[in-house]
Design an enzyme around this catalytic site. Structure first.
Site, short mmCIF file in Angstrom:
data_model
loop_
_atom_site.label_atom_id
_atom_site.label_comp_id
_atom_site.label_asym_id
_atom_site.label_seq_id
_atom_site.Cartn_x
_atom_site.Cartn_y
_atom_site.Cartn_z
N GLY A 54 0.84 -1.21 0.00
CA GLY A 54 0.00 0.00 0.00
C GLY A 54 0.86 1.24 0.00
CG ASN B 83 -3.51 -1.44 0.34
OD1 ASN B 83 -3.42 -1.79 1.52
ND2 ASN B 83 -3.65 -0.18 -0.01
CD GLU C 277 -6.24 0.85 2.12
OE1 GLU C 277 -5.96 0.60 3.31
OE2 GLU C 277 -5.96 1.92 1.56
CG HIS D 52 -7.09 -14.93 11.40
ND1 HIS D 52 -7.51 -15.92 12.28
CD2 HIS D 52 -5.88 -15.32 10.93
CE1 HIS D 52 -6.58 -16.87 12.33
NE2 HIS D 52 -5.57 -16.53 11.52
P1 ADP Z 1 0.30 -1.40 3.31
O1 ADP Z 1 0.31 0.10 3.27
O2 ADP Z 1 1.46 -2.01 2.58
O3 ADP Z 1 -1.03 -1.96 2.85
P2 ADP Z 1 -0.53 -2.04 6.05
O4 ADP Z 1 0.00 -1.36 7.28
O5 ADP Z 1 -1.93 -1.70 5.63
O6 ADP Z 1 0.51 -1.78 4.86
O7 ADP Z 1 -0.38 -3.63 6.28
C1 ADP Z 1 -0.95 -4.48 5.32
C2 ADP Z 1 -0.29 -5.85 5.26
O8 ADP Z 1 -0.31 -6.48 6.54
C3 ADP Z 1 -1.04 -6.79 4.35
O9 ADP Z 1 -0.64 -6.63 2.99
C4 ADP Z 1 -0.69 -8.16 4.91
O10 ADP Z 1 0.48 -8.66 4.27
C5 ADP Z 1 -0.41 -7.88 6.38
N1 ADP Z 1 -1.45 -8.34 7.31
C6 ADP Z 1 -1.21 -9.03 8.46
N2 ADP Z 1 -2.34 -9.29 9.13
C7 ADP Z 1 -3.36 -8.77 8.39
C8 ADP Z 1 -4.79 -8.74 8.58
N3 ADP Z 1 -5.39 -9.29 9.65
N4 ADP Z 1 -5.54 -8.13 7.61
C9 ADP Z 1 -4.94 -7.55 6.54
N5 ADP Z 1 -3.60 -7.56 6.32
C10 ADP Z 1 -2.80 -8.15 7.23
MG MG Z 2 -2.90 -1.32 3.65
#
Ligand code: ADP
Ligand code: MG
Length: 157
Positions: free
Chosen positions: A17, A31, A81, A86
């Protein structure tokens, strides 16, 4: 614009993201790529939705999802997003995320403080959990969509 397209099935790769720090807030959001977002109906409302989600061929979990305006593209493109309700042991960037969106909670909102934002999201999560236990939403957890086709599963012997 919100309900007309539901239930909405979607599958795609989890991409990096734009670092809004969702994970730091305890609510990481997986994302979808721009290409997957572009495939959404153009008139689907922005806002907060709920439904079911599955990473790879893993278990199906409850989720909340935001369809919002993507700041990276000067708010002319949407972002989608998914926060899966979980706790995962590891990140799953690059994996295939399958979702079905079954209901709508509320439109996008701006919050005056981070605390207000976090408590709104926690309320969204509680609302999603309640709604998804109702038969009309629960039945989609078992949908064939979540059983990946033969040969595409991981460790398929
Ligand atoms: P980004 O800006 O890269 O999307 P985030 O802080 O939103 O970063 O973190 C998203 C990432 O966290 C996801 O792509 C996934 O790999 C990981 N993740 C771990 N646990 C979860 C969850 N319960 N739901 C969604 N993503 C999760
Ligand atoms: Mg994200």
């Amino acid at each position: 614009g919100a309900m007309r397209h539901l239930p909405y099935f979607c599958r795609g790769e989890v991409v990096k993201g734009f670092g809004r720090g969702s994970k730091e807030l305890g609510i990481p959001t997986a994302n979808f790529s721009e290409q997957v977002v572009e495939s959404f109906p153009s008139d689907i409302s922005t806002g907060i939705y709920y439904g079911w989600a599955c990473v790879g061929n893993g278990d199906v979990h409850k989720m909340v999802l935001s369809i919002g305006w993507n700041p990276f593209y000067k708010n002319i493109k949407k972002s989608v997003e998914t926060h899966i309700i979980h706790t995962f042991k590891e990140d799953f960037y690059g994996e295939i995320l399958s979702i079905v969106i079954t209901g709508y909670i509320r439109p996008e909102k701006n919050f005056d403080s981070l605390d207000e934002l976090i408590s709104a999201i926690q309320e969204d999560i509680e609302e999603a959990k309640r709604q998804l236990d109702l038969p009309e939403h629960l039945k989609l957890k078992e949908d064939n969509f979540f059983h990946l086709p033969e040969g595409k599963t991981v460790n398929n012997h």
